[in-house]
Design a protein around this motif. Structure first.
Motif, PDB file in Angstrom:
ATOM      1  N   GLY A  92       0.819  -1.203   0.000  1.00 56.30           N
ATOM      2  CA  GLY A  92       0.000   0.000   0.000  1.00 56.30           C
ATOM      3  C   GLY A  92       0.851   1.251   0.000  1.00 56.30           C
ATOM      4  N   ASN A  93       0.208   2.377  -0.226  1.00 57.65           N
ATOM      5  CA  ASN A  93       0.882   3.673  -0.110  1.00 57.65           C
ATOM      6  C   ASN A  93       0.767   4.096   1.351  1.00 57.65           C
ATOM      7  OD1 ASN A  93       2.213   5.998  -1.399  1.00 57.65           O
ATOM      8  ND2 ASN A  93       0.384   7.109  -0.750  1.00 57.65           N
ATOM      9  N   LEU A  94       1.853   3.902   2.086  1.00 52.94           N
ATOM     10  CA  LEU A  94       1.826   4.051   3.532  1.00 52.94           C
ATOM     11  C   LEU A  94       2.865   5.061   4.005  1.00 52.94           C
ATOM     12  CD1 LEU A  94       1.500   0.238   4.320  1.00 52.94           C
ATOM     13  CD2 LEU A  94      -0.307   1.954   4.567  1.00 52.94           C
ATOM     14  N   SER A 102      -3.979   0.845  10.028  1.00 51.22           N
ATOM     15  CA  SER A 102      -4.718   1.116   8.798  1.00 51.22           C
ATOM     16  C   SER A 102      -6.099   0.506   8.919  1.00 51.22           C
ATOM     17  CB  SER A 102      -3.986   0.509   7.598  1.00 51.22           C
ATOM     18  OG  SER A 102      -4.799   0.523   6.435  1.00 51.22           O
ATOM     19  N   LYS A 105      -8.235   0.090   3.831  1.00 54.66           N
ATOM     20  CA  LYS A 105      -8.518   0.666   2.516  1.00 54.66           C
ATOM     21  C   LYS A 105      -7.220   0.920   1.761  1.00 54.66           C
ATOM     22  CE  LYS A 105     -12.840   2.861   3.956  1.00 54.66           C
ATOM     23  NZ  LYS A 105     -13.569   4.150   4.163  1.00 54.66           N
ATOM     24  N   GLY A 106      -7.182   0.478   0.523  1.00 55.17           N
ATOM     25  CA  GLY A 106      -5.992   0.676  -0.306  1.00 55.17           C
ATOM     26  C   GLY A 106      -4.922  -0.374  -0.111  1.00 55.17           C
ATOM     27  N   LEU A 107      -5.131  -1.308   0.803  1.00 56.46           N
ATOM     28  CA  LEU A 107      -4.158  -2.375   1.028  1.00 56.46           C
ATOM     29  C   LEU A 107      -4.456  -3.566   0.118  1.00 56.46           C
ATOM     30  CD1 LEU A 107      -3.751  -2.512   4.911  1.00 56.46           C
ATOM     31  CD2 LEU A 107      -2.367  -1.266   3.241  1.00 56.46           C
ATOM     32  N   ARG A 108      -3.422  -4.172  -0.379  1.00 58.15           N
ATOM     33  CA  ARG A 108      -3.542  -5.346  -1.243  1.00 58.15           C
ATOM     34  C   ARG A 108      -2.713  -6.473  -0.643  1.00 58.15           C
ATOM     35  NH1 ARG A 108      -0.393  -5.443  -6.992  1.00 58.15           N
ATOM     36  NH2 ARG A 108      -0.579  -7.675  -7.459  1.00 58.15           N
TER      37      ARG A 108
END
Length: 331
Positions: A92-94, A102, A105-108
Motif C-alpha cells: 500500500g501507499n503508507l 490502517s 482501505k488501499g491495502l492489497r
C-alpha cells in the motif's frame, strides 16, 4: 517506541539530510476494523521530490512535520479487521513509520514469497505498470523499430527496455556509468548502451547506435540528454514522457533548446503521463508482466539499503545515480 520520518524542511535544490527528521512516537494499537502493520520494505522514487515542494501538481504536496509516504510492503502483526489476518503481507501507499495502523482501505494482500516479495514494489507494481503502459499505450512499439530509453538502468527504464525487446524492438539505453552499460547489455539484453558521462558528442553517439534513427524515445530524465535524442528522431516518432529527474532539483527553470521545430518537422508525438491515466489497463498489464516474469522472460535488479534510518539516504541516492534498478529500503 515507534520511529517516524517526517518532512522537516522543504528542499531547495537537492534534498539534504537536514530536510528530514526522525520523531519517536508511542507504539500504535489496532482498534475495531483496523490492522497494525510492521514495515518490511520501503520504496523510494524520484517523483517524491516533487511532493516535497509546496506547489500544485497531480498529487498533493507533503505537509511539513508530517510523515512522508511511498509504496510499502508491510506485515500484519495484529488484526481487528476480518479481511486481514496476522501474518499477511500487504502492499500500500503508507507512511514512513516502523509501525502504523490502517483501516485496510488501499491495502492489497500479496504472496509471502521471498523470491518475489520486493517485485511488488517494482516490476509487478507501479514501476512495472509505468514502464509497460507508458511504452505500449503511448510508444505504440512495432517489431523492427528502434527504442531509446534514458535513465535506462533505473527501475522503470530497465523494464521498458526489456518490454521493448519482447515486443520486437531494437533497444538502446542511455545511462551514467560503464558498469551500468554492461548491466544493460548483459542482464537486460539491450542491443546497445551509451554512457553519456564519457561521450564527447551525445547526439553523434546516439546516431551511431541508432543507424535507422529513433522511432520511440521513452524519456525518464529530460534536459540535455533528451535534447540530443530528439536530434535523432524519425518521422512520426512517439515520445512517452515519464519523468525529468535531471531537472527535479533545479531551484530555477533552466532554458534549453526549443523542441517545437523538431516535433513539427518530424510530425512527432510527445505525451506526458502518470500511470494512473491507464488504471483501466492495470489488470491486463499486471497479468502480462507476471506471465513474462514467471516464464523467465523478464528480470529485475534492485539496490537495497538496510535500516529504517537510511530511507532518506536511499532517496537522495536516486539523484546521484547510485541505484541500479529499483531502489528499496529493507527495514
Amino acid at each position: 517506541m515507534n520511529k517516524v520520518i517526517v518532512l522537516y524542511k522543504r528542499p531547495v535544490g537537492k534534498a539534504e539530510l537536514g530536510d528530514f527528521k526522525t520523531n519517536i512516537e508511542e507504539m500504535p494499537t489496532a482498534d475495531d476494523g483496523e490492522v497494525l502493520l510492521k514495515t518490511i520494505y520501503v520504496s523510494v522514487d524520484p517523483y517524491l521530490r516533487g511532493r516535497m515542494n509546496d506547489a500544485e501538481s497531480y498529487i498533493p504536496p507533503f505537509e511539513l512535520n508530517k510523515p512522508l509516504q511511498s509504496g510499502i510492503i508491510a506485515e500484519v502483526v495484529d488484526s481487528n479487521n476480518t479481511l486481514f489476518k496476522i501474518g499477511d503481507f500487504v502492499l500500500g501507499n503508507l507512511e514512513w513509520k516502523e509501525y502504523q495502523v490502517s483501516d485496510g482501505k488501499g491495502l492489497r494482500i500479496i504472496p509471502n514469497d521471498p523470491a518475489y516479495l520486493t517485485a511488488y514494489l517494482g516490476v509487478l507494481g507501479m514501476t512495472g505498470l509505468t514502464a509497460y503502459l507508458g511504452l505500449t499505450q503511448i510508444g505504440l512499439p512495432k517489431p523492427g523499430e528502434t527504442l531509446v530509453v534514458s535513465g535506462a538502468a533505473g527501475a522503470v527504464g530497465s523494464i521498458v527496455g526489456q518490454v521493448g525487446k519482447l515486443l520486437g524492438c531494437r533497444v538502446v539505453g542511455i545511462t551514467g556509468s560503464d558498469e551500468k552499460v554492461q548491466l544493460l547489455k548483459s542482464k537486460f539484453h539491450f542491443d546497445e548502451a551509451i554512457n553519456y558521462k564519457n561521450t564527447v558528442d551525445l547526439t553523434r553517439s546516439i546516431n551511431a547506435a541508432c543507424p535507422n534513427g529513433v522511432d520511440i524515445y521513452f524519456d525518464n530524465v529530460g534536459g540535455k540528454i533528451s535534447d540530443d535524442v530528439l536530434n535523432n528522431i524519425n518521422k512520426h516518432a512517439r515520445i512517452p514522457l515519464c519523468g525529468a529527474i535531471s531537472l527535479y532539483n533545479d531551484a530555477t527553470p533552466v532554458l534549453g533548446p526549443y523542441i517545437q521545430p523538431v516535433l513539427v518537422k518530424k510530425s512527432a508525438l510527445i505525451q506526458g503521463f502518470i500511470v494512473s491515466d491507464f488504471a483501466a489497463q492495470f489488470p491486463e498489464a499486471t497479468r502480462q508482466l507476471t506471465e513474462w516474469l514467471m516464464a523467465g522472460k523478464l528480470t529485475y535488479h534492485e539496490t537495497i539499503y538496510k535500516g529504517f534510518d537510511h530511507i532518506p539516504q536511499a532517496f537522495m541516492g536516486l539523484f546521484e545515480g547510485s541505484n541500479e534498478g529499483k531502489m528499496v529500503v529493507k527495514i
